[in-house]
Design a protein around this motif. Structure first.
Motif, PDB file in Angstrom:
ATOM      1  N   ASN A 166       0.805  -1.232   0.000  1.00 54.99           N
ATOM      2  CA  ASN A 166       0.000   0.000   0.000  1.00 54.99           C
ATOM      3  C   ASN A 166       0.835   1.277   0.000  1.00 54.99           C
ATOM      4  OD1 ASN A 166      -2.938  -0.812   0.167  1.00 54.99           O
ATOM      5  ND2 ASN A 166      -2.081  -2.019   1.840  1.00 54.99           N
ATOM      6  N   GLY A 167       1.927   1.267  -0.724  1.00 54.47           N
ATOM      7  CA  GLY A 167       2.750   2.474  -0.838  1.00 54.47           C
ATOM      8  C   GLY A 167       3.725   2.667   0.310  1.00 54.47           C
ATOM      9  N   TYR A 168       3.639   1.827   1.326  1.00 58.57           N
ATOM     10  CA  TYR A 168       4.588   1.956   2.442  1.00 58.57           C
ATOM     11  C   TYR A 168       5.934   1.335   2.068  1.00 58.57           C
ATOM     12  CZ  TYR A 168       1.227   3.700   5.843  1.00 58.57           C
ATOM     13  OH  TYR A 168       0.333   4.483   6.519  1.00 58.57           O
ATOM     14  N   ARG A 169       6.978   1.935   2.599  1.00 57.07           N
ATOM     15  CA  ARG A 169       8.336   1.389   2.450  1.00 57.07           C
ATOM     16  C   ARG A 169       8.850   1.045   3.842  1.00 57.07           C
ATOM     17  NH1 ARG A 169      10.962   6.429  -0.077  1.00 57.07           N
ATOM     18  NH2 ARG A 169       9.592   7.297   1.523  1.00 57.07           N
ATOM     19  N   TRP A 181       3.027   7.283   4.675  1.00 56.51           N
ATOM     20  CA  TRP A 181       3.672   6.607   3.546  1.00 56.51           C
ATOM     21  C   TRP A 181       4.200   7.589   2.503  1.00 56.51           C
ATOM     22  CZ3 TRP A 181      -1.636   7.077   3.911  1.00 56.51           C
ATOM     23  CH2 TRP A 181      -2.282   7.647   2.826  1.00 56.51           C
ATOM     24  N   GLU A 182       3.616   8.802   2.472  1.00 50.86           N
ATOM     25  CA  GLU A 182       4.041   9.763   1.451  1.00 50.86           C
ATOM     26  C   GLU A 182       5.433  10.324   1.727  1.00 50.86           C
ATOM     27  OE1 GLU A 182      -0.277  11.526  -0.013  1.00 50.86           O
ATOM     28  OE2 GLU A 182       0.959  12.736   1.318  1.00 50.86           O
TER      29      GLU A 182
END
Ligand code: 3MF
Ligand code: MG
Length: 343
Positions: free
Chosen positions: A4-7, A275-276
Motif C-alpha cells: 500500500n505504498g509503504y516502504r 507513507w508519502e
C-alpha cells in the motif's frame, strides 16, 4: 505482498548474535551481504545505518577511504534496488564516549563526538541520504551530580548547530529514549527532542524519530508521541517494536505484546499519510532462544503485523466511528476496535 505504498527498513543490528548483559553470543555473526539479501527477501526497501555499518573501523580509516567505502555501499544498495534511510553516528562504544559525547565533561571527548558525527554526515552524503539519526545514548548521567544538566542541554544544542552548520543539506532526527544505558538521559521524550530542535539555528531541519519501546519506557503511549510530532510535521522516522512493561529495552517484534497499542500507531501513521514522506523503520531483536537459521522471523512478523493492522485500520467504518464519537458512546467505539482486532 501488497504494501500500500509503504516502504520498510531495518538496521544490520536487527540481525544479531543474541548476546545480552548476562551471556555471550548464541548465534554466529551474519555477513553484511547476507543481511542485505535477507532485507530484500523479506520485502524491505531500505537499510538503516550506523556510520560504521557503512564504513567499518571508521576511526582508523582515512577520509578518502571512508568516502570510497561509502560510495561502494551506495552502489551495492542501488544494485539491489535498495536505498539508505538514515545514518546515525555511533557515539556510545569508543573509549572517548564513556561519559557521553556531546555532553561529556571532557572537552576532548566533546570534540571527538562532533568530529565523529561530521564523518557520519559525510557518509550519509555519499550514501545519497541526508537524514541523520541522533540516538543520544550516553548523554545523561548515572547520578544527578555528575553533570550540569543546564550546561548539558546547551551542549546538545551546540552539537546540533555544529552539524547543521557543517552540512547545509543535512536533516537531523533526534531519537529520544529515557534510560538505558544511562540511568536518566537528557532528551527522554519527543517533547524534549522537538524543543531542542526548535531552539536550533535551523529548526526546519530538525525533527524526531519515535521508537515505540522508548516511548513506553518513558511511560507514554507511542501513538501519542507520534501524533505530537506529526502535529508539527516533525515525524520523519519511526522505530516500531514492542515492549513488555518498564524493564530493559526489549525491542520485541511489533505488535507482539499489545496489539491495540500497535494498532493505534498504525492508525495515526496512516491517518497522517506517513507513507508519502516516511519509511516504516523497525528496531526489533530476535529472542535469544531463536536458532540461527530462524533468526529473521521477528522482522517478518513485524512487517506483516504492520500490514495486517493497516487492513484493520482501513476497514474501520469511518462514518460509524464519527457517529459514535458524536454520541460520546466510547464503550461502543471500544467494542468496535476490539472486535475488529479479534477479526
Ligand atoms: C537503542 C536504539 C538504537 C538506535 C540506533 C539508530 C541501536 O535503544 O534504539 O539502536 O535506534 O542507534 O539511531
Ligand atoms: Mg531505535
Amino acid at each position: 505482498m501488497e504494501k500500500n505504498g509503504y516502504r520498510f527498513s531495518f538496521g544490520p543490528w536487527n540481525i544479531h548474535e543474541g548476546a545480552d548483559p548476562f551471556g555471550p553470543p548464541v548465534r554466529p555473526s551474519v555477513a553484511f551481504a547476507d543481511k542485505l539479501t535477507a532485507l530484500k527477501d523479506l520485502g524491505f526497501d531500505a537499510m538503516q545505518f550506523h556510520d560504521d555499518d557503512a564504513v567499518p573501523d571508521l576511526d582508523s580509516v582515512s577520509h578518502g577511504e571512508m568516502l570510497r567505502q561509502a560510495r561502494a555501499m551506495r552502489q551495492l544498495l542501488a544494485d539491489n534496488g535498495l536505498f539508505a534511510e538514515f545514518v546515525a553516528p555511533r557515539l556510545w562504544e569508543h573509549p572517548m564516549t564513556i561519559d557521553g559525547g556531546y555532553t561529556s565533561n571532557n572537552p576532548a571527548a566533546r570534540a571527538y563526538a562532533i568530529e565523529r558525527s561530521k564523518k557520519a554526515a559525510d557518509i550519509g552524503r555519499e550514501l545519497g541520504c541526508n537524514l541523520m539519526v541522533l540516538w543520544l545514548a550516553r548523554e545523561g548521567t548515572y547520578i544527578r551530580e555528575a553533570k550540569d544538566a543546564v550546561l548539558a542541554t546547551h551542549r546538545l544544542l551546540e552539537a546540533v548547530n555544529a552539524l547543521l552548520d557543517y552540512d547545509p543539506a543535512l536533516r537531523i532526527v533526534i531519537e529520544p529514549k529515557p534510560n538505558e544505558p544511562m540511568d536518566l538521559a537528557y532528551i527522554p521524550t519527543i517533547g524534549h527532542a522537538l524543543a531542542l530542535g526548535m531552539q536550533s539555528s535551523d529548526p526546519v531541519r530538525v525533527g524526531a524519530l519515535v521508537e515505540s519501546a522508548h516511548a513506553i519506557l518513558a511511560g507514554l503511549d507511542p501513538s501519542d508521541e507520534m501524533s505530537f510530532a506529526l502535529a508539527f510535521d516533525k515525524l520523519w522516522s519511526v522505530h516500531l517494536n514492542d515492549q513488555n512493561g518498564l524493564k530493559f529495552d526489549q525491542d520485541k517484534a511489533f505488535g507482539s505484546v499489545d496489539l491495540r497499542r500497535a494498532f493505534n500507531q498504525v492508525r495515526v501513521l496512516d491517518e497522517n499519510r506517513f507513507w508519502e514522506t516516511g519509511v516504516i523503520g523497525l528496531d526489533v531483536k530476535a529472542m535469544r532462544t531463536q536458532p540461527a537459521e530462524l533468526a529473521t522471523k521477528h522482522l517478518r512478523n513485524s512487517l506483516h503485523a504492520f500490514l495486517r493492522l493497516l487492513d484493520v485500520v482501513r476497514s474501520l467504518d469511518r462514518a460509524q466511528v464519527d457517529e459514535l464519537i458524536a454520541a460520546r458512546d466510547y464503550e461502543e467505539l471500544d467494542w468496535l476496535v476490539v472486535s475488529s482486532l479479534l477479526g
